[in-house]
Motif scaffolding. Structure first.
Motif, PDB file in Angstrom:
ATOM      1  N   UNK A 152       0.836  -1.191   0.000  1.00 15.17           N
ATOM      2  CA  UNK A 152       0.000   0.000   0.000  1.00 15.17           C
ATOM      3  C   UNK A 152       0.877   1.248   0.000  1.00 15.17           C
ATOM      4  N   UNK A 153       0.370   2.304  -0.617  1.00 14.17           N
ATOM      5  CA  UNK A 153       1.126   3.548  -0.734  1.00 14.17           C
ATOM      6  C   UNK A 153       0.490   4.630   0.119  1.00 14.17           C
ATOM      7  N   UNK A 154       1.318   5.327   0.882  1.00 16.39           N
ATOM      8  CA  UNK A 154       0.846   6.440   1.703  1.00 16.39           C
ATOM      9  C   UNK A 154       1.251   7.748   1.036  1.00 16.39           C
ATOM     10  N   UNK A 155       0.268   8.617   0.762  1.00 14.25           N
ATOM     11  CA  UNK A 155       0.575   9.910   0.171  1.00 14.25           C
ATOM     12  C   UNK A 155      -0.507  10.926   0.485  1.00 14.25           C
ATOM     13  N   UNK A 156      -0.147  12.196   0.319  1.00 13.45           N
ATOM     14  CA  UNK A 156      -1.048  13.313   0.609  1.00 13.45           C
ATOM     15  C   UNK A 156      -2.093  13.472  -0.486  1.00 13.45           C
ATOM     16  N   UNK A 157      -3.344  13.777  -0.071  1.00 16.88           N
ATOM     17  CA  UNK A 157      -4.431  14.020  -1.009  1.00 16.88           C
ATOM     18  C   UNK A 157      -5.178  15.294  -0.600  1.00 16.88           C
ATOM     19  N   UNK A 158      -5.156  16.295  -1.476  1.00 18.87           N
ATOM     20  CA  UNK A 158      -5.768  17.593  -1.169  1.00 18.87           C
ATOM     21  C   UNK A 158      -7.263  17.488  -0.950  1.00 18.87           C
ATOM     22  N   UNK A 159      -7.918  16.516  -1.559  1.00 22.78           N
ATOM     23  CA  UNK A 159      -9.357  16.376  -1.427  1.00 22.78           C
ATOM     24  C   UNK A 159      -9.826  16.025  -0.030  1.00 22.78           C
ATOM     25  N   UNK A 160      -8.903  15.700   0.869  1.00 17.97           N
ATOM     26  CA  UNK A 160      -9.277  15.321   2.236  1.00 17.97           C
ATOM     27  C   UNK A 160      -9.097  16.491   3.204  1.00 17.97           C
ATOM     28  N   UNK A 161      -8.533  17.606   2.734  1.00 16.88           N
ATOM     29  CA  UNK A 161      -8.352  18.777   3.596  1.00 16.88           C
ATOM     30  C   UNK A 161      -9.704  19.220   4.155  1.00 16.88           C
ATOM     31  N   UNK A 162      -9.744  19.467   5.456  1.00 15.57           N
ATOM     32  CA  UNK A 162     -10.971  19.925   6.101  1.00 15.57           C
ATOM     33  C   UNK A 162     -11.816  18.826   6.694  1.00 15.57           C
ATOM     34  N   UNK A 163     -11.485  17.575   6.422  1.00 13.53           N
ATOM     35  CA  UNK A 163     -12.241  16.460   7.000  1.00 13.53           C
ATOM     36  C   UNK A 163     -11.598  16.016   8.316  1.00 13.53           C
ATOM     37  N   UNK A 164     -12.349  15.256   9.090  1.00 17.87           N
ATOM     38  CA  UNK A 164     -11.880  14.826  10.403  1.00 17.87           C
ATOM     39  C   UNK A 164     -11.009  13.581  10.289  1.00 17.87           C
ATOM     40  N   UNK A 165      -9.988  13.664   9.446  1.00 21.91           N
ATOM     41  CA  UNK A 165      -9.031  12.582   9.292  1.00 21.91           C
ATOM     42  C   UNK A 165      -7.771  13.145   8.659  1.00 21.91           C
ATOM     43  N   UNK A 166      -6.710  12.365   8.681  1.00 15.13           N
ATOM     44  CA  UNK A 166      -5.473  12.798   8.043  1.00 15.13           C
ATOM     45  C   UNK A 166      -5.626  12.805   6.529  1.00 15.13           C
ATOM     46  N   UNK A 167      -5.077  13.828   5.839  1.00 14.60           N
ATOM     47  CA  UNK A 167      -5.092  13.814   4.377  1.00 14.60           C
ATOM     48  C   UNK A 167      -4.006  12.933   3.765  1.00 14.60           C
ATOM     49  N   UNK A 168      -3.270  12.190   4.570  1.00 18.15           N
ATOM     50  CA  UNK A 168      -2.335  11.185   4.051  1.00 18.15           C
ATOM     51  C   UNK A 168      -3.066   9.848   4.063  1.00 18.15           C
ATOM     52  N   UNK A 169      -3.327   9.313   2.878  1.00 19.79           N
ATOM     53  CA  UNK A 169      -4.134   8.106   2.733  1.00 19.79           C
ATOM     54  C   UNK A 169      -3.288   6.892   2.376  1.00 19.79           C
TER      55      UNK A 169
END
Length: 210
Positions: A75-92
């Motif tokens: 699995x790959x861990x990387x930043x995703x701008x679409x998650x900014x503002x949600x109650x979770x980390x934007x690194x998926x």
């Protein structure tokens, strides 16, 4: 729904949609078009002209890397701008993935992205499915595969700096990856579909690829 029209059959097709006007309202890395269109109604009438904005991403390919000998996935861990503002980390935690370029087959994209994002080469690719990401607003189609790998060679940091990619590779036992789907730590569509498919096909794939 009439008795003659089953849930699995389409009453209308592409030829039934009338696009009266199409205008590109944004052109950058991606493109946004505005459409003025109409189509038939199920009651026999016709929908009056209406507008829709369509986000044009094109097709993409995703691959779940699986090692049947070690029973592990990559699995790959990387930043995703679409998650900014949600109650979770934007690194998926995600699958190997990339946009399909003109003239490339999904299998070619899979091998290219496996090398670029994880330093992996897929020994075998098995097609899982093709699915529309969010057809209410984008044309994107995902070509999803499971790819046989040697997970002992996976790890480290990857990605193309010029594309602002910063990717950390994780090797995870299948049971743990499925638990992360169950408790919500993995909550992106391609990874969920891929891992649940692997759960359904686990024994068959281990026997076929071992």
């Amino acid at each position: 729904m009439s008795q003659q029209q089953g849930a699995g059959s389409a009453r209308f097709g592409q030829q039934d949609v009338t696009v009266d006007r199409r205008e590109t309202v944004y052109q950058g890395f991606f493109r946004m078009d505005k459409l003025w269109l109409s189509h038939p109604r199920f009651d026999g009438g016709r929908m009056p002209q209406f507008t829709r904005e369509l986000f044009l991403r094109g097709d993409a390919t995703c691959v779940l890397p699986y090692d049947p000998r070690r029973d592990e996935v990559v699995l790959l861990e990387q930043f995703r701008a679409g998650v900014i503002g949600r109650a979770q980390s934007p690194w998926l935690l995600e699958l190997v993935a990339g946009m399909n370029e003109v003239g490339e087959t999904p299998e070619q994209v899979a091998q290219r992205e496996g090398d670029e994002e994880a330093g992996l080469s897929f020994q075998t690719l098995e097609k899982i499915c093709e699915y529309l990401v969010s057809p209410g607003g984008t044309d994107e189609m995902i070509h999803l595969f499971c790819g046989r790998v040697d997970a002992s060679r996976a790890g480290g940091l990857h990605g193309i700096a010029a594309e602002h990619e910063d990717i950390r590779v994780h090797v995870v036992p299948v049971a743990e990856a499925l638990a992360m789907v169950a408790d919500g730590r993995i909550n992106n569509a391609a990874a969920i579909i891929g891992l649940q498919w692997l759960q359904l096909n686990h024994q068959r794939l281990r026997e076929a690829w071992a």
